[in-house]
Motif scaffolding. Structure first.
Motif, mmCIF file in Angstrom:
data_model
loop_
_atom_site.group_PDB
_atom_site.id
_atom_site.type_symbol
_atom_site.label_atom_id
_atom_site.label_comp_id
_atom_site.label_asym_id
_atom_site.label_seq_id
_atom_site.Cartn_x
_atom_site.Cartn_y
_atom_site.Cartn_z
ATOM 1 N N ALA A 45 0.840 -1.208 0.000
ATOM 2 C CA ALA A 45 0.000 0.000 0.000
ATOM 3 C C ALA A 45 0.867 1.245 0.000
ATOM 4 C CB ALA A 45 -0.927 -0.024 1.219
ATOM 5 N N THR A 46 1.610 1.453 -1.100
ATOM 6 C CA THR A 46 2.518 2.596 -1.171
ATOM 7 C C THR A 46 1.852 3.856 -1.717
ATOM 8 O OG1 THR A 46 3.263 1.777 -3.327
ATOM 9 C CG2 THR A 46 4.559 1.147 -1.406
ATOM 10 N N ALA A 47 0.623 3.734 -2.238
ATOM 11 C CA ALA A 47 -0.117 4.895 -2.748
ATOM 12 C C ALA A 47 -1.601 4.641 -2.562
ATOM 13 C CB ALA A 47 0.205 5.132 -4.226
ATOM 14 N N GLU A 48 -2.429 5.668 -2.771
ATOM 15 C CA GLU A 48 -3.870 5.534 -2.561
ATOM 16 C C GLU A 48 -4.564 4.792 -3.700
ATOM 17 O OE1 GLU A 48 -6.069 8.957 -1.014
ATOM 18 O OE2 GLU A 48 -4.141 9.949 -0.708
ATOM 19 N N SER A 49 -3.811 4.426 -4.721
ATOM 20 C CA SER A 49 -4.369 3.667 -5.836
ATOM 21 C C SER A 49 -3.273 2.824 -6.444
ATOM 22 C CB SER A 49 -4.939 4.608 -6.902
ATOM 23 O OG SER A 49 -5.314 3.886 -8.064
ATOM 24 N N THR A 80 4.464 -3.070 3.881
ATOM 25 C CA THR A 80 4.652 -1.696 3.414
ATOM 26 C C THR A 80 5.495 -0.897 4.404
ATOM 27 O OG1 THR A 80 2.527 -1.783 2.261
ATOM 28 C CG2 THR A 80 3.444 0.394 2.631
ATOM 29 N N GLN A 99 -1.356 6.470 7.071
ATOM 30 C CA GLN A 99 -1.263 6.607 5.621
ATOM 31 C C GLN A 99 -1.436 5.263 4.935
ATOM 32 O OE1 GLN A 99 -0.909 9.577 3.700
ATOM 33 N NE2 GLN A 99 -1.634 8.036 2.258
ATOM 34 N N ASN A 103 -4.281 4.301 2.237
ATOM 35 C CA ASN A 103 -3.938 3.756 0.928
ATOM 36 C C ASN A 103 -4.687 2.456 0.654
ATOM 37 O OD1 ASN A 103 -2.189 5.885 0.607
ATOM 38 N ND2 ASN A 103 -0.326 4.702 0.918
ATOM 39 N N GLY A 106 -8.176 3.124 -0.426
ATOM 40 C CA GLY A 106 -8.262 3.558 -1.815
ATOM 41 C C GLY A 106 -8.092 2.406 -2.784
ATOM 42 N N ILE A 107 -7.152 1.518 -2.499
ATOM 43 C CA ILE A 107 -6.888 0.378 -3.378
ATOM 44 C C ILE A 107 -8.065 -0.592 -3.390
ATOM 45 C CG2 ILE A 107 -5.409 -1.662 -3.653
ATOM 46 C CD1 ILE A 107 -3.096 0.083 -2.576
ATOM 47 N N TRP A 248 -3.339 6.005 -12.995
ATOM 48 C CA TRP A 248 -3.978 5.446 -11.808
ATOM 49 C C TRP A 248 -5.273 4.727 -12.171
ATOM 50 C CZ3 TRP A 248 -0.660 5.358 -8.065
ATOM 51 C CH2 TRP A 248 0.260 6.397 -7.899
#
Length: 428
Positions: A45-49, A80, A99, A103, A106-107, A248
């Protein structure tokens, strides 16, 4: 989702180009033919998508379920916090628990478009989080029970680590432990849920083999690994990137229209391959469309864009994106956007919403191009206008000094950079 339980998952992977390598083709094939089997892919989970670079793995999970098996989407809430060093030149920035949780939320939206978590066919997908078993590990017990099964010599030989060391780039002890934690994930999923297969990109081969070896040593269970090729486009670009950045999968981070345009802009040589990987069209049809040449291949690109967008965002969004690209949402009499007649098409465009305060004294059209994402800087926007590449409501824009006020925004304005990139400007 339509299920095809009599289909052969391995055959689908090979026929459509998903398969790079497998630890035991025959053993896995025989295990899958025995009935519904759980298999997983891990996603940190390194980003919100997730972005398009992860779509090949998502499609593998979708086909797994369509052929009667049970996909597990494993979220790396624990891993992560460490960061996967595979084929990276530097250490990933460390994220805090809040965070990471944001994330994952979002994923989660992305997976729901491709995988059925509520199936009544006996193969409903599961979404799990490895923080469930990693967060509370006792370090000394873990070293004694799990760490003793790993050879540092062997770990150093894996390409993902070796390439970093060969370039004399630092590899922290924290990152070095990542492959042990991923191996432990496979052990726990097999022990808790009977998971027999881990899939991933070919850069994960070493981590997958570690998990298989650990599970055999600790539980004496036979499990398998399968990898997909790391895709680049025919012109050598990394899959998942566009001129404006990452492509994304979350609609609130990249509009369905921009997503559609990414696929519509596929190079001719990639059309057939991408149709097989990212759509569910029959392989024969993918090959036929991929063989088209000249102007005919553009129709195949539209089909590719529609099919991929429909899987993620729905048929209506795909149709709206195509209509937006064709410009059919512009009122023929006024040449202005008709938001009442074509609301879906208009909403498909990336949109910049301004406040009355922002336009009270007027705002330059150059600034609108920058703020809407059609130009990276004012200099680029001015060059675009000077070279006749800018349009406003489909009319050529020639005056870089043009100011836009509230009166001009009584209805939305469409800005265009070239023939394929558009944005909507409206008053909030």
């Amino acid at each position: 989702m339509t299920y095809h339980p009599k289909s052969d998952f391995i055959a689908v992977m090979m026929e459509r180009g998903f398969l790079a390598d497998c630890t035991d083709y025959q053993g896995l094939d025989e295990a899958l033919l025995q009935g519904c089997q759980p298999a997983y892919i891990g996603f940190d989970a390194t980003a919100e998508s997730l972005h398009v670079g992860s779509l090949i793995q998502i499609m593998m999970l979708r086909w797994l379920q369509k052929t009667g098996h049970k996909p597990i989407t494993l979220m790396g809430g624990g891993t992560t916090k460490v960061g996967d060093p595979s084929f990276r030149a530097d250490e990933r920035p460390l994220l805090g628990p809040e965070q990471i949780d944001a994330n994952i939320a979002g994923i989660r939206k992305v997976f729901a478009a491709y995988i059925d978590y509520d199936s009544d066919a006996g193969n409903a997908a599961r979404m799990l989080n490895n923080a469930e078993w990693l967060d509370d590990l006792n370090y000394l017990d873990f070293l004694r029970d799990i760490g003793r099964h790993f050879s540092v010599n062997r770990m150093l030989s894996f390409e993902s680590v070796k390439s970093r060391l060969d370039r004399e780039q630092s590899l922290s002890f924290l990152e070095f432990n990542y492959m042990i934690l991923q191996a432990y994930d496979f052990l726990e999923l097999n022990r808790r849920y009977g998971c027999i297969l881990q899939m991933g990109g070919s850069d994960q081969w070493g981590n997958i083999v570690n998990g298989i070896d650990l599970t055999r040593r600790v539980l004496d269970h036979e499990i398998y690994g399968l990898t997909s090729p790391l895709l680049t486009t025919s012109d050598g670009k990394k899959m998942g990137k566009s001129q404006s950045g990452a492509v994304w999968l979350n609609g609130d981070m990249l509009s369905p229209y921009e997503f559609w345009q990414f696929w519509r802009n596929t190079t001719d040589a990639d059309v057939g391959r991408f149709l097989k990987l990212y759509t569910e069209l029959p392989v024969e049809e993918c090959n036929r469309l991929g063989a088209l040449e000249g102007s005919e291949v553009n129709a195949a690109k539209v089909i590719l864009a529609n099919e991929v967008t429909a899987l993620l965002h729905g048929r209506e969004a795909a149709a709206a994106a195509e209509a937006t690209a064709r410009g059919v949402f512009v009122d023929a009499k006024t040449a202005r956007l008709n938001i009442k007649t074509y609301p879906a098409q208009v909403s498909a465009l990336p949109t910049l919403t301004l406040t009355e305060e922002e336009v009270s004294a007027g705002i330059s059209v150059v600034q609108l191009f920058v703020r809407s994402g059609l130009a990276k800087s004012g200099k680029e926007a001015k060059r675009l206008i000077a070279e006749n590449g800018a349009r406003m409501d489909d009319a050529p824009l020639t005056d870089a000094g043009l100011m836009i006020d509230a009166g001009a925004l009584t209805s939305p304005i469409k800005l265009s950079a070239g023939k394929k990139r558009h944005a909507l400007v409206q008053l909030g």
